[in-house]
Design a protein around this motif. Structure first.
Motif, PDB file in Angstrom:
ATOM      1  N   PHE A   8       0.822  -1.219   0.000  1.00 50.79           N
ATOM      2  CA  PHE A   8       0.000   0.000   0.000  1.00 50.79           C
ATOM      3  C   PHE A   8       0.849   1.259   0.000  1.00 50.79           C
ATOM      4  O   PHE A   8       0.409   2.292  -0.524  1.00 50.79           O
ATOM      5  CB  PHE A   8      -1.025  -0.037   1.135  1.00 50.79           C
ATOM      6  CG  PHE A   8      -2.169  -0.938   0.798  1.00 50.79           C
ATOM      7  CD1 PHE A   8      -3.000  -0.646  -0.276  1.00 50.79           C
ATOM      8  CD2 PHE A   8      -2.404  -2.109   1.495  1.00 50.79           C
ATOM      9  CE1 PHE A   8      -4.041  -1.486  -0.638  1.00 50.79           C
ATOM     10  CE2 PHE A   8      -3.445  -2.952   1.151  1.00 50.79           C
ATOM     11  CZ  PHE A   8      -4.268  -2.644   0.080  1.00 50.79           C
ATOM     12  N   GLY A  44      -8.897   2.061   7.469  1.00 50.26           N
ATOM     13  CA  GLY A  44      -8.266   1.762   6.181  1.00 50.26           C
ATOM     14  C   GLY A  44      -8.633   2.834   5.167  1.00 50.26           C
ATOM     15  O   GLY A  44      -9.179   2.544   4.100  1.00 50.26           O
ATOM     16  N   ASP A  65      -5.045   4.505   8.924  1.00 48.33           N
ATOM     17  CA  ASP A  65      -4.446   3.602   7.933  1.00 48.33           C
ATOM     18  C   ASP A  65      -3.067   3.183   8.438  1.00 48.33           C
ATOM     19  O   ASP A  65      -2.387   3.953   9.107  1.00 48.33           O
ATOM     20  CB  ASP A  65      -4.341   4.260   6.554  1.00 48.33           C
ATOM     21  CG  ASP A  65      -4.288   3.230   5.442  1.00 48.33           C
ATOM     22  OD1 ASP A  65      -5.308   3.029   4.749  1.00 48.33           O
ATOM     23  OD2 ASP A  65      -3.223   2.579   5.284  1.00 48.33           O
ATOM     24  N   MET A  66      -2.688   1.960   8.090  1.00 53.48           N
ATOM     25  CA  MET A  66      -1.371   1.484   8.568  1.00 53.48           C
ATOM     26  C   MET A  66      -0.230   1.804   7.594  1.00 53.48           C
ATOM     27  O   MET A  66       0.935   1.583   7.918  1.00 53.48           O
ATOM     28  CB  MET A  66      -1.391  -0.015   8.853  1.00 53.48           C
ATOM     29  CG  MET A  66      -1.533  -0.821   7.613  1.00 53.48           C
ATOM     30  SD  MET A  66      -1.031  -2.555   7.614  1.00 53.48           S
ATOM     31  CE  MET A  66      -0.561  -2.960   9.202  1.00 53.48           C
ATOM     32  N   ASP A  90      -2.436   0.719  13.153  1.00 51.47           N
ATOM     33  CA  ASP A  90      -2.945  -0.612  12.806  1.00 51.47           C
ATOM     34  C   ASP A  90      -4.302  -0.771  13.493  1.00 51.47           C
ATOM     35  O   ASP A  90      -4.391  -0.675  14.720  1.00 51.47           O
ATOM     36  CB  ASP A  90      -1.946  -1.662  13.308  1.00 51.47           C
ATOM     37  CG  ASP A  90      -2.379  -3.069  12.971  1.00 51.47           C
ATOM     38  OD1 ASP A  90      -3.577  -3.283  12.673  1.00 51.47           O
ATOM     39  OD2 ASP A  90      -1.526  -3.968  13.020  1.00 51.47           O
ATOM     40  N   ALA A  91      -5.339  -0.989  12.694  1.00 56.13           N
ATOM     41  CA  ALA A  91      -6.694  -1.074  13.253  1.00 56.13           C
ATOM     42  C   ALA A  91      -6.813  -2.187  14.290  1.00 56.13           C
ATOM     43  O   ALA A  91      -7.666  -2.111  15.176  1.00 56.13           O
ATOM     44  CB  ALA A  91      -7.698  -1.301  12.132  1.00 56.13           C
ATOM     45  N   ILE A 107     -13.750   0.533   3.851  1.00 55.79           N
ATOM     46  CA  ILE A 107     -13.907   0.206   2.430  1.00 55.79           C
ATOM     47  C   ILE A 107     -12.697  -0.590   1.946  1.00 55.79           C
ATOM     48  O   ILE A 107     -11.547  -0.127   2.070  1.00 55.79           O
ATOM     49  CB  ILE A 107     -14.055   1.499   1.589  1.00 55.79           C
ATOM     50  CG1 ILE A 107     -15.282   2.293   2.061  1.00 55.79           C
ATOM     51  CG2 ILE A 107     -14.159   1.174   0.103  1.00 55.79           C
ATOM     52  CD1 ILE A 107     -15.466   3.645   1.385  1.00 55.79           C
ATOM     53  N   ALA A 108     -12.948  -1.777   1.438  1.00 53.62           N
ATOM     54  CA  ALA A 108     -11.914  -2.621   0.809  1.00 53.62           C
ATOM     55  C   ALA A 108     -10.725  -2.890   1.731  1.00 53.62           C
ATOM     56  O   ALA A 108      -9.585  -2.968   1.273  1.00 53.62           O
ATOM     57  CB  ALA A 108     -11.447  -1.982  -0.509  1.00 53.62           C
ATOM     58  N   THR A 109     -10.999  -3.022   3.008  1.00 53.78           N
ATOM     59  CA  THR A 109      -9.913  -3.174   3.987  1.00 53.78           C
ATOM     60  C   THR A 109     -10.102  -4.402   4.879  1.00 53.78           C
ATOM     61  O   THR A 109      -9.120  -5.043   5.277  1.00 53.78           O
ATOM     62  CB  THR A 109      -9.853  -1.895   4.872  1.00 53.78           C
ATOM     63  OG1 THR A 109      -9.576  -0.786   4.029  1.00 53.78           O
ATOM     64  CG2 THR A 109      -8.784  -1.990   5.940  1.00 53.78           C
ATOM     65  N   LEU A 113      -7.836  -7.971   7.711  1.00 54.21           N
ATOM     66  CA  LEU A 113      -7.849  -7.888   9.174  1.00 54.21           C
ATOM     67  C   LEU A 113      -8.558  -9.085   9.793  1.00 54.21           C
ATOM     68  O   LEU A 113      -9.186  -9.874   9.087  1.00 54.21           O
ATOM     69  CB  LEU A 113      -8.560  -6.599   9.589  1.00 54.21           C
ATOM     70  CG  LEU A 113      -8.057  -5.327   8.916  1.00 54.21           C
ATOM     71  CD1 LEU A 113      -8.918  -4.150   9.274  1.00 54.21           C
ATOM     72  CD2 LEU A 113      -6.624  -5.063   9.314  1.00 54.21           C
TER      73      LEU A 113
HETATM   74  C1  LIG Z   1      -7.555  -1.545  -0.851  1.00 56.13           C
HETATM   75  S1  LIG Z   1      -7.035  -0.222   0.176  1.00 56.13           S
HETATM   76  C2  LIG Z   1      -8.526   0.711   0.304  1.00 56.13           C
HETATM   77  C3  LIG Z   1      -8.272   2.131   0.666  1.00 56.13           C
HETATM   78  C4  LIG Z   1      -9.529   3.020   0.692  1.00 56.13           C
HETATM   79  N1  LIG Z   1     -10.445   2.569   1.700  1.00 56.13           N
HETATM   80  C5  LIG Z   1     -10.179   3.050  -0.663  1.00 56.13           C
HETATM   81  O1  LIG Z   1     -11.326   2.630  -0.786  1.00 56.13           O
HETATM   82  O2  LIG Z   1      -9.552   3.533  -1.619  1.00 56.13           O
HETATM   83  C6  LIG Z   1      -6.900  -0.970   1.806  1.00 56.13           C
HETATM   84  C7  LIG Z   1      -6.321  -0.027   2.836  1.00 56.13           C
HETATM   85  O3  LIG Z   1      -6.325  -0.673   4.112  1.00 56.13           O
HETATM   86  C8  LIG Z   1      -5.142  -0.341   4.791  1.00 56.13           C
HETATM   87  N2  LIG Z   1      -4.890  -1.368   5.825  1.00 56.13           N
HETATM   88  C9  LIG Z   1      -4.599  -2.672   5.639  1.00 56.13           C
HETATM   89  N3  LIG Z   1      -4.429  -3.284   6.826  1.00 56.13           N
HETATM   90  C10 LIG Z   1      -4.635  -2.328   7.786  1.00 56.13           C
HETATM   91  C11 LIG Z   1      -4.603  -2.335   9.212  1.00 56.13           C
HETATM   92  N4  LIG Z   1      -4.302  -3.445   9.890  1.00 56.13           N
HETATM   93  N5  LIG Z   1      -4.871  -1.193   9.862  1.00 56.13           N
HETATM   94  C12 LIG Z   1      -5.159  -0.038   9.176  1.00 56.13           C
HETATM   95  N6  LIG Z   1      -5.201   0.028   7.828  1.00 56.13           N
HETATM   96  C13 LIG Z   1      -4.946  -1.100   7.139  1.00 56.13           C
HETATM   97  C14 LIG Z   1      -4.092  -0.317   3.691  1.00 56.13           C
HETATM   98  O4  LIG Z   1      -2.927   0.392   4.052  1.00 56.13           O
HETATM   99  C15 LIG Z   1      -4.865   0.339   2.555  1.00 56.13           C
HETATM  100  O5  LIG Z   1      -4.724   1.738   2.534  1.00 56.13           O
END
Ligand SMILES: C[S@@+](CC[C@H](N)C(=O)[O-])C[C@H]1O[C@@H](n2cnc3c(N)ncnc32)[C@H](O)[C@@H]1O
Length: 220
Positions: A8, A44, A65-66, A90-91, A107-109, A113
């Motif tokens: 990411f 995320g 976001d991480m 980190d969520a 969304i898409a995150t 997790l």
């Molecule tokens: C596919 S992207 C989607 C980003 C945004 N929500 C969008 O719709 O464009 C997934 C996001 O989740 C974040 N992510 C993944 N694992 C995470 C965690 N454990 N804690 C926080 N963020 C996380 C990634 O860094 C990335 O920015």
């Protein structure tokens, strides 16, 4: 750094704010933001496009976001909002306040997790009457869903052409997503419905055309 974080960080630099199969659903998801929303949370948040929409509708917004690069880009695109706080976190280890948020969205995150653990944390972080909305990728199962996938392919190509002037993302973006996709695992819609029934009773989980499900839960 985990491979997800590295993926990411790389993808953040390739984001051009064009049409995506995620932001295609923003306007539908925003309809669930309660009126007079005081506090909203996004998990995320990526480069922050949805969080900025929340900041137009809610008094305060926290977006996590991480990926350090995602947060850097999100902050640089959001300087006009003083009610929007981006946190590099980190969520799974963030300390969620109890009964605090009117609206929580991701969304898409979630597929990255611990979904069961996070559903509990998000439910507990909502105020009574608060709304949780999740949009995430789904693993297709059965003929009907596979047919939907084929239709979705045509529809997404058409929408990308209309909005971004091209049928497919640029090669460097495709390559980065292909690399990232090697680590991705999705649940089926039935698995998500079973988990939601257990932890978020009364929620609705619907299949969307573009390889995603949408979950909506209102806390009693
Ligand atoms: C596919 S992207 C989607 C980003 C945004 N929500 C969008 O719709 O464009 C997934 C996001 O989740 C974040 N992510 C993944 N694992 C995470 C965690 N454990 N804690 C926080 N963020 C996380 C990634 O860094 C990335 O920015």
């Amino acid at each position: 750094m985990s491979s997800v974080e590295a993926d990411f960080d790389r993808l953040a630099l390739l984001d051009d704010e064009g049409w995506t199969a995620n932001n295609h659903y923003h306007s539908s998801l925003l309809k669930f933001v309660p009126e007079n929303c005081e506090d909203a949370l996004e998990i995320g948040c990526g480069t922050g496009a949805f969080a900025r929409e929340l900041a137009r509708r809610c008094r305060r917004v926290v977006a996590l976001d991480m990926s350090a690069e995602m947060i850097r880009v999100a902050r640089s695109r959001s300087t006009q909002f003083d009610n929007l706080e981006f946190q590099l976190a980190d969520a799974m280890t963030w300390s969620f306040p109890q009964s605090h948020f009117d609206f929580i969205c991701s969304i898409a995150t979630l597929h990255h997790l611990g979904q069961r653990e996070l559903f509990v944390k998000m439910r507990e972080a909502l105020k009574p009457g608060g709304v949780l909305v999740v949009l995430d990728l789904v693993k297709s199962n059965g003929l009907v869903e596979r047919v939907l996938d084929v239709i979705g392919l045509g529809v997404s190509g058409g929408l990308r052409l209309m909005h971004n002037g091209r049928l497919k993302p640029p090669p460097e973006v495709r390559k980065a997503w292909e690399q990232h996709g090697k680590h991705d695992h999705y649940s089926t819609i039935n698995q998500m419905r079973a988990l939601a029934d257990e932890i978020l009773p009364g929620s609705n989980v619907n299949r969307c055309l573009l390889w995603r499900y949408a979950l909506v839960y209102r806390k009693p």
